[in-house]
Design a protein around this motif. Structure first.
Motif, PDB file in Angstrom:
ATOM      1  N   SER A  57      31.846 -10.612   1.056  1.00 40.18           N
ATOM      2  CA  SER A  57      30.533  -9.992   1.214  1.00 40.18           C
ATOM      3  C   SER A  57      30.254  -9.474   2.610  1.00 40.18           C
ATOM      4  O   SER A  57      29.283  -8.764   2.814  1.00 40.18           O
ATOM      5  CB  SER A  57      29.429 -10.977   0.809  1.00 40.18           C
ATOM      6  N   THR A  58      31.082  -9.803   3.597  1.00 35.81           N
ATOM      7  CA  THR A  58      30.819  -9.327   4.955  1.00 35.81           C
ATOM      8  C   THR A  58      31.715  -8.150   5.307  1.00 35.81           C
ATOM      9  O   THR A  58      32.772  -7.965   4.714  1.00 35.81           O
ATOM     10  CB  THR A  58      31.032 -10.447   5.992  1.00 35.81           C
ATOM     11  N   THR A  95      19.597  -1.752  -1.661  1.00 41.45           N
ATOM     12  CA  THR A  95      19.527  -3.209  -1.680  1.00 41.45           C
ATOM     13  C   THR A  95      20.883  -3.874  -1.903  1.00 41.45           C
ATOM     14  O   THR A  95      20.992  -5.087  -1.755  1.00 41.45           O
ATOM     15  CB  THR A  95      18.529  -3.708  -2.743  1.00 41.45           C
ATOM     16  N   PHE A  96      21.926  -3.108  -2.214  1.00 48.23           N
ATOM     17  CA  PHE A  96      23.268  -3.689  -2.289  1.00 48.23           C
ATOM     18  C   PHE A  96      23.786  -4.047  -0.899  1.00 48.23           C
ATOM     19  O   PHE A  96      24.765  -4.759  -0.754  1.00 48.23           O
ATOM     20  CB  PHE A  96      24.256  -2.774  -3.032  1.00 48.23           C
ATOM     21  N   LYS A  98      22.774  -6.217   2.237  1.00 50.22           N
ATOM     22  CA  LYS A  98      21.824  -7.246   2.660  1.00 50.22           C
ATOM     23  C   LYS A  98      21.368  -7.018   4.092  1.00 50.22           C
ATOM     24  O   LYS A  98      20.205  -7.227   4.424  1.00 50.22           O
ATOM     25  CB  LYS A  98      22.457  -8.635   2.572  1.00 50.22           C
ATOM     26  N   ARG A  99      22.325  -6.629   4.955  1.00 50.05           N
ATOM     27  CA  ARG A  99      21.994  -6.425   6.361  1.00 50.05           C
ATOM     28  C   ARG A  99      23.072  -5.577   7.005  1.00 50.05           C
ATOM     29  O   ARG A  99      24.207  -5.516   6.530  1.00 50.05           O
ATOM     30  CB  ARG A  99      21.856  -7.746   7.103  1.00 50.05           C
ATOM     31  N   PRO A 118      15.958  -7.266   5.233  1.00 51.83           N
ATOM     32  CA  PRO A 118      16.728  -6.742   4.111  1.00 51.83           C
ATOM     33  C   PRO A 118      16.419  -5.270   3.908  1.00 51.83           C
ATOM     34  O   PRO A 118      15.510  -4.716   4.539  1.00 51.83           O
ATOM     35  CB  PRO A 118      16.212  -7.571   2.928  1.00 51.83           C
ATOM     36  N   GLU A 158      26.469  -7.296   5.745  1.00 52.62           N
ATOM     37  CA  GLU A 158      26.727  -8.101   4.559  1.00 52.62           C
ATOM     38  C   GLU A 158      26.302  -7.318   3.325  1.00 52.62           C
ATOM     39  O   GLU A 158      25.266  -6.662   3.317  1.00 52.62           O
ATOM     40  CB  GLU A 158      25.943  -9.406   4.646  1.00 52.62           C
ATOM     41  N   ASP A 160      25.358  -7.480  -0.761  1.00 41.41           N
ATOM     42  CA  ASP A 160      24.839  -8.383  -1.784  1.00 41.41           C
ATOM     43  C   ASP A 160      25.740  -8.293  -3.008  1.00 41.41           C
ATOM     44  O   ASP A 160      25.705  -7.310  -3.741  1.00 41.41           O
ATOM     45  CB  ASP A 160      23.406  -8.006  -2.142  1.00 41.41           C
ATOM     46  N   ARG A 161      26.544  -9.309  -3.222  1.00 40.87           N
ATOM     47  CA  ARG A 161      27.516  -9.281  -4.319  1.00 40.87           C
ATOM     48  C   ARG A 161      26.862  -9.426  -5.681  1.00 40.87           C
ATOM     49  O   ARG A 161      27.514  -9.253  -6.702  1.00 40.87           O
ATOM     50  CB  ARG A 161      28.579 -10.344  -4.109  1.00 40.87           C
ATOM     51  N   THR A 162      25.565  -9.733  -5.739  1.00 45.52           N
ATOM     52  CA  THR A 162      24.881  -9.795  -7.035  1.00 45.52           C
ATOM     53  C   THR A 162      24.501  -8.400  -7.521  1.00 45.52           C
ATOM     54  O   THR A 162      24.119  -8.237  -8.671  1.00 45.52           O
ATOM     55  CB  THR A 162      23.610 -10.673  -6.971  1.00 45.52           C
ATOM     56  N   LYS A 163      24.592  -7.419  -6.661  1.00 40.75           N
ATOM     57  CA  LYS A 163      24.286  -6.027  -7.022  1.00 40.75           C
ATOM     58  C   LYS A 163      25.556  -5.341  -7.493  1.00 40.75           C
ATOM     59  O   LYS A 163      26.643  -5.617  -7.015  1.00 40.75           O
ATOM     60  CB  LYS A 163      23.717  -5.256  -5.821  1.00 40.75           C
TER      61      LYS A 163
END
Length: 181
Positions: A57-58, A95-96, A98-99, A118, A158, A160-163
């Protein structure tokens, strides 16, 4: 003032950069023009990078930008903004991510110049928060090998792996503006 951009990439995960990627964040610290008289004013530079899905994720990497003339030949250079935008119309927002942050590095000392976390829902164009407001000329150092003046930028972020990110990735456009006085 001619420029040479050297971009290196180092994927620690989800972000893969084109050969111009880090240049956007780096160009925010540059003086980009062909002569001091014409460099005064506001300048925008566009670049892009590719975000691809991976198991991590990074992401991180670095870029360098060089100018042939001493940045101190102008009175002041200031970062105005850095803006991210998804180039893929199928992506509803950013939003995919995170930062994300960008830091100028001189003699091993890192200074964050812009960041965002975010990412706002529903927004396809997102400005990074400018956290450095002073003169950016001192971020340039004399490169003894080339004789140019170079700025080095480290960036990280980073995903967002949930996206869901398309398998082919998402191309991001980066627009950077500087004011030269």
């Amino acid at each position: 003032m001619s420029m040479l951009i050297r971009t290196c990439r180092r994927g620690l995960a989800s972000l893969y950069l084109s050969t111009r990627t880090g240049a956007a964040l780096t160009v925010a610290l540059s003086l980009g023009a062909s002569a001091c008289a014409s460099v005064i004013g506001e300048h925008e530079v566009e670049t892009k990078f590719l975000v691809k899905p991976t198991s991590q994720s990074t992401f991180s990497g670095w870029s360098e930008l060089s100018v042939s003339e001493d940045p101190n030949s102008v009175d002041r250079a200031e970062l105005m903004y850095i803006r991210l935008e998804a180039r893929d119309n199928n992506v509803p927002d950013l939003t995919f991510l995170k930062r994300v942050s960008a830091a100028a590095v001189v003699d091993g000392e890192s200074t964050v110049v812009a960041k965002k976390a975010p990412m706002p829902a529903g927004e396809r164009i997102v400005p990074l928060e400018r956290v450095y407001h002073d003169d950016i000329r001192h971020f340039f150092y004399k490169d003894d090998e080339s004789g140019d003046y170079t700025v080095h930028v480290d960036w990280e972020g980073e995903v967002d792996r949930t996206k869901t990110i398309p398998a082919e990735g998402v191309w991001m456009k980066v627009l950077v503006a500087v004011r030269i006085e």
